[in-house]
Design an enzyme around this catalytic site. Structure first.
Site, PDB file in Angstrom:
ATOM      1  N   HIS A 101       0.832  -1.210   0.000  1.00 50.37           N
ATOM      2  CA  HIS A 101       0.000   0.000   0.000  1.00 50.37           C
ATOM      3  C   HIS A 101       0.861   1.253   0.000  1.00 50.37           C
ATOM      4  O   HIS A 101       2.076   1.214   0.233  1.00 50.37           O
ATOM      5  CB  HIS A 101      -0.957   0.007   1.200  1.00 50.37           C
ATOM      6  CG  HIS A 101      -0.287   0.064   2.545  1.00 50.37           C
ATOM      7  ND1 HIS A 101       0.158   1.240   3.120  1.00 50.37           N
ATOM      8  CD2 HIS A 101       0.007  -0.917   3.435  1.00 50.37           C
ATOM      9  CE1 HIS A 101       0.691   0.981   4.303  1.00 50.37           C
ATOM     10  NE2 HIS A 101       0.608  -0.320   4.522  1.00 50.37           N
ATOM     11  N   CYS A 108       3.214  -4.643   6.780  1.00 47.46           N
ATOM     12  CA  CYS A 108       2.886  -4.484   5.366  1.00 47.46           C
ATOM     13  C   CYS A 108       4.030  -3.813   4.606  1.00 47.46           C
ATOM     14  O   CYS A 108       4.924  -3.211   5.196  1.00 47.46           O
ATOM     15  CB  CYS A 108       1.615  -3.651   5.213  1.00 47.46           C
ATOM     16  SG  CYS A 108       0.117  -4.533   5.700  1.00 47.46           S
TER      17      CYS A 108
END
Length: 603
Positions: free
Chosen positions: A501, A520
């Site tokens: 992301h 992440c």
């Protein structure tokens, strides 16, 4: 007179002139010499033959008469399985071509050597003993048979480890415990008898070389590391390496007695290339660096002791390969890396070779490859990088796992459903201390994870009761500039909530060490990556920007999902054939006996 004529003629024909006799003698001598040389050539080029009956007797000897004394005191680990194997093969050699290794045997020995070089496990291949015996192999049938039997014994162990996926490092980490293991062991384990069956079938169909080769990753990156492993093991075994003892920074023009030793290191590592005109200048480079070092006091003005332009270039090359500032100086960080013993570098390379075993044989025509240790992402298309960018990975307490998955969707202007572990560890303590934190950063709280769910008024939260019911609440951050996911989210189906992301902290990409996230992967160029994945679905950059600027969440399913490989290589060979080394930020490498104990990992 009439009778004497014939007599005279007869004597004349039976005795040729002396000159002609010499020519005949020389010709015969030449023929004899040629035949002698031919015999010597044929005898030198003819390999000794191991007769089938002799081979059978020799192999039977090690299997039945002395299975615990093969080449000294080595015991066979799989005697019963080997009995079955060699019975099916007529008690003939499998890995030997008479008194030398066949092609499959050579591949097997190299594979065993490379596998055992990291010393990650207590490998039972006896590869050091095997290599010694192969080097001293003579024309003794029992000696050749012993090597063959030991190689078969080692192959059974090695094949089981490969086929049961036991040669995969870092598979038991608990940073994100809910994630299913990417490379978990098969439900049905391959046994030694399975390996014997596989080996027998390959022999029956003449596919032994294929079988052994297929147990090794066929990726160019693996073979590149294998070649570098050979290089550093050769350096370690040469006995010529020892660390530099230099207590100051050396720059262009500086002199030191160990500069010849420095050049020797840089040449051995492949960093030093002499300039085209170097041959015009008399050098003493071919001398032993130790002898040159000892002569420094007597000849300290000799240019061989000076840091010259070629050495500066080599130092920059070494520094670039190791992710250091390429200043061309022998400074402290550079000296520390130069003084890592080749043995430990080889150990590290061998462990990184195993990480290639995570990847499928066919990675796809188009895929995303992230090397966490290099904080870098590449979108690969037809073997070349189409898009390249920096990434931020999980911090040490929440290491990003090695992951092989597929991006199924791109979400523009995403909202963030905060994972329970992050809500509990990070957001909830902050919100309890600062009641305005949630509203200021556009968070909402919902009762449960179902849809639709009851929203809870942020101004009327019972924090004491909230603590007791935390598992039932869901934190959601709405799209916008403060959103932790930024403008784009790339969805990877997995149960650890790991995905790629954007980020609302762009400044982090300016840092050199970027292990900073909660697990992440944060990408530097999210909109460019989204466009690269969506352009074949009629999404241009203008349309992507328009949707994001509206701050309205829009998921877009990919018609052709793209493979994603989140890998961790602290050493790899780049597209130019250069060995790259990076810091082991996650302490996943077993170097010098340090970092977390890989032997304790449950595979």
């Amino acid at each position: 007179m009439e009778r004497s004529a014939p007599f005279y003629c007869h004597r004349h024909k039976s005795r040729p002139p002396a000159k002609k006799q010499q020519q005949i003698v020389l010709m015969l001598a030449g023929i004899c010499m040629a035949l002698l040389y031919l015999a010597l050539f044929l005898s030198g080029s003819t390999r000794p033959v191991l007769a089938p009956l002799v081979a059978k007797e020799s192999i039977e000897y090690w299997l039945y008469d002395a299975p615990g004394e093969v080449v000294g005191s080595i015991s066979l680990q799989y005697r019963d399985e080997l009995d079955e194997l060699y019975r099916q093969h007529g008690h003939q050699p499998i890995w030997m071509d008479h008194f030398q290794l066949n092609d499959a045997g050579k591949v097997l020995v190299r594979s065993l050597k490379h596998t055992a070089s990291d010393e990650w496990k207590a490998y039972r291949y006896r590869i050091a003993k095997l290599q010694t015996e192969i080097k001293r192999l003579s024309n003794q049938p029992k000696h050749a048979a012993a090597i063959d039997v030991l190689l078969s014994d080692a192959f059974i162990d090695y094949a089981q480890q490969v086929l049961n996926r036991e040669l995969l490092p870092n598979t038991g980490e608990l940073d994100h415990p809910s994630f299913r293991k990417v490379a978990s062991a098969p439900t049905i384990r391959v046994t030694s008898l399975d390996v014997i069956s596989l080996l027998s079938q390959s022999l029956e169909h003449g596919k032994l070389h294929t079988l052994v080769s297929d147990l090794v990753p066929q990726h160019p990156g693996y073979e590149g590391l294998a070649n570098e492993l050979d290089r550093y093991q050769d350096i370690a075994e040469s006995g010529g390496w020892y660390p530099l003892n230099i207590d100051r920074t050396l720059s262009l023009g500086d002199s030191h007695g160990q500069v010849p030793r420095l050049r020797w290191m840089l040449k051995a590592y492949g960093d030093f290339t002499a300039s085209k005109l170097a041959w015009l200048i008399p050098q003493s480079e071919d001398q032993d660096p130790l002898l040159l070092e000892q002569a420094y006091r007597r000849d300290r003005h000799n240019r061989v002791y000076k840091i010259d332009d070629d050495t500066v270039t080599a130092l920059r090359h070494f520094q670039t390969r190791h992710g250091l500032t390429a200043n061309g100086q022998l400074d402290k960080p550079t000296l520390e890396l130069l003084n890592v013993a080749p043995y430990f570098i080889a150990q590290r390379i061998a462990l990184n070779m195993k990480r290639w075993r995570y990847l499928p044989v066919d990675m796809g025509q188009r895929y995303i490859l992230v090397n966490m240790a290099n904080f870098h992402l590449d979108l690969i298309n037809d073997g070349e990088s189409q898009l390249s960018m920096k990434v931020v990975i999980g911090r040490n307490q929440r290491r990003t796992p090695v992951l092989v998955e597929t991006i199924s969707a791109v979400v523009l202007a995403p909202q963030w459903n905060v994972p329970h572990r992050i809500a509990l560890r990070d957001i909830l303590p902050t919100a309890q201390k600062n009641p305005n934190y949630l509203s200021r950063h556009n968070y909402k709280i919902y009762e449960g994870w179902q849809t639709p769910a009851q929203e809870i008024d942020l101004t009327n939260v019972d924090w004491e009761g909230f603590n007791s019911r935390i598992n039932t609440f869901r934190f959601v951050q709405t799209p916008g500039g403060d959103n932790a996911l930024g403008d784009v989210k790339f969805v990877l189906p997995n149960d650890k909530s790991i995905y790629l992301h954007d980020t609302n902290h762009k400044e982090l990409f300016g840092r050199k060490m970027r292990a900073l996230s909660s697990g992440c992967i944060r990408v530097e160029k999210p909109r460019q990556l989204a466009h690269a994945l969506l352009k074949d679905q009629n999404w241009d950059s203008a349309l992507i920007n328009k949707v994001i600027d509206r701050a309205q969440t829009r998921p877009v399913q990919l018609k052709q999902p793209i493979p994603v490989y989140l890998m961790y290589w602290t050493s790899w060979v780049d597209e130019n054939g250069q060995l790259q080394m990076r810091d082991d930020v996650y302490r996943r490498d077993q170097i010098n006996g340090e970092s977390h104990k890989l032997d304790s990992i449950v595979l």
